[in-house]
Structure formats: structure tokens, C-alpha cells
Motif scaffolding. Structure first.
Motif, mmCIF file in Angstrom:
data_model
loop_
_atom_site.group_PDB
_atom_site.id
_atom_site.type_symbol
_atom_site.label_atom_id
_atom_site.label_comp_id
_atom_site.label_asym_id
_atom_site.label_seq_id
_atom_site.Cartn_x
_atom_site.Cartn_y
_atom_site.Cartn_z
ATOM 1 N N LEU A 250 0.861 -1.176 0.000
ATOM 2 C CA LEU A 250 0.000 0.000 0.000
ATOM 3 C C LEU A 250 0.904 1.234 0.000
ATOM 4 N N PHE A 251 0.596 2.194 -0.841
ATOM 5 C CA PHE A 251 1.353 3.449 -0.879
ATOM 6 C C PHE A 251 0.636 4.453 0.011
ATOM 7 N N ALA A 252 1.302 4.935 1.033
ATOM 8 C CA ALA A 252 0.689 5.746 2.082
ATOM 9 C C ALA A 252 0.028 7.021 1.561
ATOM 10 N N GLN A 253 0.582 7.634 0.540
ATOM 11 C CA GLN A 253 0.016 8.869 -0.005
ATOM 12 C C GLN A 253 -0.648 8.642 -1.362
ATOM 13 N N ASP A 254 -1.088 7.429 -1.627
ATOM 14 C CA ASP A 254 -1.682 7.085 -2.928
ATOM 15 C C ASP A 254 -2.962 7.866 -3.177
ATOM 16 N N LYS A 255 -3.010 8.549 -4.310
ATOM 17 C CA LYS A 255 -4.214 9.245 -4.747
ATOM 18 C C LYS A 255 -4.690 8.697 -6.086
ATOM 19 N N THR A 256 -3.963 7.726 -6.635
ATOM 20 C CA THR A 256 -4.315 7.119 -7.911
ATOM 21 C C THR A 256 -5.253 5.937 -7.708
ATOM 22 N N VAL A 257 -4.927 5.080 -6.771
ATOM 23 C CA VAL A 257 -5.760 3.927 -6.440
ATOM 24 C C VAL A 257 -6.711 4.368 -5.332
ATOM 25 N N VAL A 258 -8.010 4.305 -5.611
ATOM 26 C CA VAL A 258 -9.021 4.793 -4.674
ATOM 27 C C VAL A 258 -10.012 3.671 -4.354
ATOM 28 N N PRO A 259 -10.116 3.274 -3.092
ATOM 29 C CA PRO A 259 -9.305 3.710 -1.966
ATOM 30 C C PRO A 259 -7.946 3.017 -1.999
ATOM 31 N N LYS A 260 -6.969 3.634 -1.400
ATOM 32 C CA LYS A 260 -5.617 3.063 -1.412
ATOM 33 C C LYS A 260 -5.591 1.701 -0.734
ATOM 34 N N GLU A 261 -6.531 1.440 0.171
ATOM 35 C CA GLU A 261 -6.591 0.163 0.891
ATOM 36 C C GLU A 261 -6.971 -1.007 -0.006
ATOM 37 N N SER A 262 -7.376 -0.735 -1.247
ATOM 38 C CA SER A 262 -7.651 -1.843 -2.169
ATOM 39 C C SER A 262 -6.369 -2.620 -2.487
ATOM 40 N N ALA A 263 -5.219 -1.986 -2.250
ATOM 41 C CA ALA A 263 -3.947 -2.707 -2.397
ATOM 42 C C ALA A 263 -3.855 -3.860 -1.400
ATOM 43 N N TRP A 264 -4.623 -3.769 -0.327
ATOM 44 C CA TRP A 264 -4.692 -4.816 0.700
ATOM 45 C C TRP A 264 -6.063 -5.493 0.698
ATOM 46 N N PHE A 265 -6.738 -5.527 -0.462
ATOM 47 C CA PHE A 265 -8.058 -6.130 -0.629
ATOM 48 C C PHE A 265 -9.160 -5.415 0.157
ATOM 49 N N GLY A 266 -8.978 -4.136 0.422
ATOM 50 C CA GLY A 266 -10.042 -3.343 1.020
ATOM 51 C C GLY A 266 -10.851 -2.680 -0.077
ATOM 52 N N SER A 267 -12.051 -2.235 0.253
ATOM 53 C CA SER A 267 -12.862 -1.474 -0.702
ATOM 54 C C SER A 267 -13.864 -0.630 0.073
ATOM 55 N N TYR A 268 -14.453 0.336 -0.627
ATOM 56 C CA TYR A 268 -15.494 1.119 0.005
ATOM 57 C C TYR A 268 -16.704 0.237 0.267
ATOM 58 N N ALA A 269 -17.398 0.520 1.348
ATOM 59 C CA ALA A 269 -18.636 -0.180 1.673
ATOM 60 C C ALA A 269 -19.718 0.273 0.700
ATOM 61 N N PRO A 270 -20.658 -0.625 0.383
ATOM 62 C CA PRO A 270 -21.809 -0.175 -0.412
ATOM 63 C C PRO A 270 -22.531 0.942 0.342
ATOM 64 N N PRO A 271 -23.194 1.838 -0.364
ATOM 65 C CA PRO A 271 -23.832 2.992 0.288
ATOM 66 C C PRO A 271 -24.737 2.616 1.459
ATOM 67 N N GLU A 272 -25.490 1.541 1.366
ATOM 68 C CA GLU A 272 -26.382 1.175 2.469
ATOM 69 C C GLU A 272 -25.594 0.755 3.704
ATOM 70 N N ASP A 273 -24.373 0.236 3.533
ATOM 71 C CA ASP A 273 -23.531 -0.140 4.663
ATOM 72 C C ASP A 273 -22.767 1.056 5.220
#
Length: 178
Positions: A87-110
Motif C-alpha cells: 500500500l502506498f501511504a500517499q496514494d491518490k491514484t488507487v481509490v481507496p488506497k486500501e484496495s492494495a490490501w483487498f479493502g474497498s469502500y462499503a456499499p452505500p447502504e452499509d
């Protein structure tokens, strides 16, 4: 997990905002999916049904289609000696940067509604269905201690020698020549 959004625009950059909105609107259209690599990595949690029907690359990589899950892929992935995720600490290209660690934004209802860009909740790897149901063998790999979560300072793919050299020495082995 793919990227869940496009990089933010600077305030008052109207051209960027128009381009960003156009990209969001067209990312799941056949032309974009067939011709733009970036579109194949786009996984908008607010449009999961559309993503699952339109995307044929990332849905396969993540083994997300229940009727098309590849057991051999899962077995091979789980058999890796190490999976090093950076994960690149100041990443602004990959959104969210945590997707580098298999993270993703929650669906809107969550997430309690879409909110602003800064209010979106990131669902970490170990809370993803991909992990809990072990669609690709990631949980099995993690349980044996083979998932290595590393952070490098800097923007996307700006690997300093101080960051990459110890990782290469530890996980690839041998002397690093420069």
C-alpha cells in the motif's frame, strides 16, 4: 479488490470533474470494458449488480460470480508461499488506497449513505465476503501467515529503494544489484 472510485479533482477544476463524471457513467459500457484496462479494475460498490454483469476480468480474478467460481484458481492462490501486498501511504491514484490490501469502500447502504468523498467507509480485507467466504483462497493463505501487508511512503508506484529493497531481499532472495 479493484478500485472503487476515480482520483479526486482539485477544487474548481471543472474539466477534471466533467471527465470524472463521464468516466463513472461509462465505465461499465462494453466499449470501456473491452478497450480500457482501467475500466476492468473498476468495482463501484454503489453499482455492484451492474459491475457483476458487465465486468468479465476482475469478477473472474476475485471469483465473485458464484456459478463461475474456479476451484483450481482458489487452490493455486492458497498455495502461494507468500503474497506481499504493498500500500502506498500517499496514494491518490488507487481509490481507496486500501484496495492494495483487498479493502474497498462499503456499499452505500452499509456506509450510511454515499456521503462525501472523505466520509466513505473502507471495509478491510478480513471483513470482505471474498475473504470470509474464501472465494480465492485468500483467507487460507492469511491463516497460514503468508499474507504480508507492507506500506511504502509516497504516491502510487513511487517506490524508494529504502522501501522496495528490503522487501525484495526478504521475499525474493539474493543480492539486489543496482
Amino acid at each position: 479488490m479493484g478500485v472503487s472510485d476515480f482520483p479526486l479533482c482539485r477544487p474548481f477544476d471543472l474539466l477534471c470533474q466533467v471527465a470524472r463524471n463521464a468516466a463513472r457513467a461509462g465505465v461499465y459500457r462494453p466499449w470501456a470494458q473491452e478497450h480500457l484496462v482501467q475500466a476492468q479494475y473498476y468495482r463501484d460498490p454503489a453499482q455492484l449488480p451492474l459491475y457483476l454483469s458487465a465486468n468479465h476480468f476482475l469478477t473472474s480474478v476475485n471469483n465473485e460470480i458464484p456459478t463461475a467460481r474456479n476451484a483450481t484458481y482458489k487452490q493455486n492462490f492458497a498455495s502461494l508461499e507468500n503474497l506481499v501486498l504493498i500500500l502506498f501511504a500517499q496514494d491518490k491514484t488507487v481509490v481507496p488506497k486500501e484496495s492494495a490490501w483487498f479493502g474497498s469502500y462499503a456499499p452505500p447502504e452499509d456506509a450510511g449513505g454515499r456521503g462525501t468523498e472523505n466520509e466513505k467507509k473502507v471495509v478491510p480485507m478480513r471483513a470482505q465476503l471474498l475473504y470470509t467466504e474464501d472465494w480465492i483462497g485468500l483467507r487460507k493463505l492469511d491463516e497460514k501467515g503468508a499474507v504480508k501487508l507492507k506500506t511504502c511512503n509516497g504516491e502510487h508506484m513511487q517506490l524508494s529503494r529504502d522501501c522496495w529493497e528490503p522487501i525484495v531481499k526478504k521475499y525474493v532472495g539474493g543480492v539486489v544489484e543496482w
